[in-house]
Design an enzyme around this catalytic site. Structure first.
Site, PDB file in Angstrom:
ATOM      1  N   LEU A  83       0.821  -1.146   0.143  1.00  0.00           N
ATOM      2  CA  LEU A  83      -0.159   0.016   0.143  1.00  0.00           C
ATOM      3  C   LEU A  83       1.065   0.911  -0.195  1.00  0.00           C
ATOM      4  O   LEU A  83       1.998   1.340   0.426  1.00  0.00           O
ATOM      5  CB  LEU A  83      -0.807  -0.027   1.260  1.00  0.00           C
ATOM      6  N   ASP A  84       0.413   2.191  -0.564  1.00  0.00           N
ATOM      7  CA  ASP A  84       0.974   3.639  -0.483  1.00  0.00           C
ATOM      8  C   ASP A  84       1.154   4.072   0.595  1.00  0.00           C
ATOM      9  O   ASP A  84       0.433   3.773   1.721  1.00  0.00           O
ATOM     10  CB  ASP A  84       0.273   4.548  -1.574  1.00  0.00           C
ATOM     11  N   ARG A  85       2.336   4.655   1.280  1.00  0.00           N
ATOM     12  CA  ARG A  85       2.758   5.253   2.450  1.00  0.00           C
ATOM     13  C   ARG A  85       1.612   6.126   2.937  1.00  0.00           C
ATOM     14  O   ARG A  85       1.128   5.960   4.337  1.00  0.00           O
ATOM     15  CB  ARG A  85       3.803   5.980   2.299  1.00  0.00           C
ATOM     16  N   SER A 121      -1.753   6.152   1.999  1.00  0.00           N
ATOM     17  CA  SER A 121      -3.055   5.269   2.147  1.00  0.00           C
ATOM     18  C   SER A 121      -3.027   4.436   3.397  1.00  0.00           C
ATOM     19  O   SER A 121      -2.054   4.336   4.154  1.00  0.00           O
ATOM     20  CB  SER A 121      -3.113   4.471   0.921  1.00  0.00           C
TER      21      SER A 121
END
Length: 478
Positions: free
Chosen positions: A230-232, A234
């Site tokens: 997951l994105d940092r 998100s």
């Protein structure tokens, strides 16, 4: 004569006393302010007359039985159980208390969409009717509930990441263990908060993989490893594998290649039922309420190769591109210039959801300054009048007193990214590994193992900044 005087005197006293009390209460009501409390927030003044317009949240069409993650019928001769309306809503809002959902049925706030033939050119008109909690759901039926059904209490936040060190300390280990959502012999599922990096490097020591190696090994010799990222910025459900065998199964599950060398038909069926669902708050509203985005992505390098950016491929044939498919659905009406949408990626590309929302739909995610910077600059975070699409009534968002909106919510000066991996359905890896191991091939199926479901389903609550935004855009309307 004397009797008449006594009666008239009593009546005069009563009338005088009554008039005094009425006059005193009327003056007191005009002068003294009225204090009312709602949602643990104190308001000064009387509530405004008239009911607030209902904001309806659309659930996806009922997929039928068995639901993902639920056990099916034990035998082919046994008919499948009927799914009632309250069971379907409890399944979709797994993180919400059942008493809250039942109260919405008791108040007659749950409605079902049905079509009625019309003589107009459109052919059919969408109508809503109230339903009871015991009504049996039919395949394809769509239920509408007020947005207030998903309101939850905002408790103490664990978003603050401890100071990173080369070797995680006790606070960092306890911090990550609080994030564990599910654990079995094969996998670990965490509810990742925003701003926690997944993959670290030399300057980042408190990333997910570094902390997991020290904090989440439990009885194993080694800690779990990443299988998807997951994105940092998100948040939401994050999956990690605990053994070499489970990691290979998960890599096969999330890979885009065909699964020709699969274990069995049951494994193929379980892999076909795997999906992720995200909730996001976007600026604006998509033109269509639901649809599928099929837009390939490509990567470009900026700042002499120091920055990487993902963008839609231009189909020129001179650039390397990857297929990217996202299914989206509008959850509710546009409030304060923003809309809640549900995203279901069919492929796993870097920044796929953020680019598809910003460039394909033209509605960047709130807090996504990398792909929606220009829209954020033009977007005025001020109350504006919107219209409820179902009833056609206007409503306006107001800033409530007593609620801290400066924690990354939609009304803060710098909102955090409003992208949350809410739902995850995947095969029961531990069950399939046990079934197809060398020890279980030569003996009959274990009764305890056969009772386990083929699919696992997880639903994670939203982080605190998205909860505040949800409350702002559902409860405090005038």
């Amino acid at each position: 004569m004397r009797w008449n005087k006594d009666v008239s005197r009593c009546l005069f006293f009563l009338v005088r006393r009554y008039s005094r009390s009425v006059g005193h209460s009327a003056i007191a009501n005009r002068r003294q302010p009225v204090i009312r409390v709602s949602n643990s927030i104190t308001h000064l003044g009387r509530p405004k007359e008239g009911a607030k317009p209902s904001q309806l949240l659309s659930l996806p069409p009922f997929p039928g039985h068995p639901l993902p993650g639920k056990k099916a019928a034990t035998s082919p001769d046994q008919p499948s159980r009927h799914v009632t309306a309250i069971s379907w809503i409890k399944y979709y809002f797994d993180e919400i208390l059942g008493s809250v959902i039942q109260s919405h049925f008791n108040k007659g706030l749950v409605q079902l969409e049905f079509n009625e033939s019309s003589t107009s050119k459109e052919g059919q008109t969408r109508l809503l009717r109230k339903i009871k909690h015991s009504e049996v759901m039919e395949v394809g039926a769509r239920v509408y509930v007020p947005i207030s059904v998903a309101e939850t209490k905002i408790s103490k936040r664990y978003d603050v990441i401890p100071s990173g060190t080369l070797y995680p300390n006790a606070d960092e280990i306890a911090y990550l263990q609080r994030l564990v959502f599910y654990k079995d012999p094969a996998i670990i599922v965490l509810n990742k908060p925003p701003k926690l990096p997944v993959k670290g490097n030399l300057p980042v020591h408190n990333s997910m993989d570094a902390l997991a190696a020290a904090a989440l090994s439990y009885e194993y010799d080694e800690g779990p490893r990443l299988v998807h990222r997951l994105d940092r910025e998100s948040s939401g459900l994050h999956l990690m594998g605990r053994t070499e065998e489970s990691i290979s199964h998960l890599h096969l599950l999330f890979s885009s290649t065909k699964r020709s060398k699969s274990l069995s038909k049951a494994w193929n069926d379980a892999c076909g039922s795997t999906y992720q669902r995200y909730w996001a708050l976007v600026i604006g509203s998509p033109k269509e309420k639901e649809g599928i985005i099929s837009a390939p992505l490509t990567k470009v390098l900026l700042d002499d190769g120091r920055t990487e950016r993902v963008m839609l491929a231009q189909h020129s044939g001179l650039e390397a591109s990857e297929e990217a498919i996202t299914e989206y659905r509008l959850l509710g009406p546009m409030i304060n210039g923003c809309s809640w949408i549900e995203l279901r990626p069919h492929t796993s590309r870097k920044h796929q959801l953020r680019v598809h929302c910003a460039e394909a739909l033209g509605t960047p995610i709130v807090g996504d300054y990398k792909y929606g910077w220009f829209v954020h600059r033009k977007w005025k975070q001020m109350p504006r009048v919107d219209v409820e699409p179902t009833t056609g009534k206007p409503y306006r968002l107001k800033r409530p007193e007593g609620l801290d909106v400066q924690k990354g919510s939609v009304l803060s000066k710098v909102p955090l990214l409003h992208l949350h991996c809410r739902e995850l359905v995947l095969p029961n890896i531990a069950k399939f590994i046990e079934l197809h191991s060398r020890k279980t091939r030569t003996r009959c199926l274990n009764a305890d193992n056969s009772s386990k479901p083929d699919l696992l389903r997880f639903v994670a609550p939203m982080p605190s900044h998205m909860k505040i935004s949800w409350k702002l855009m559902s409860s405090y309307l005038i």
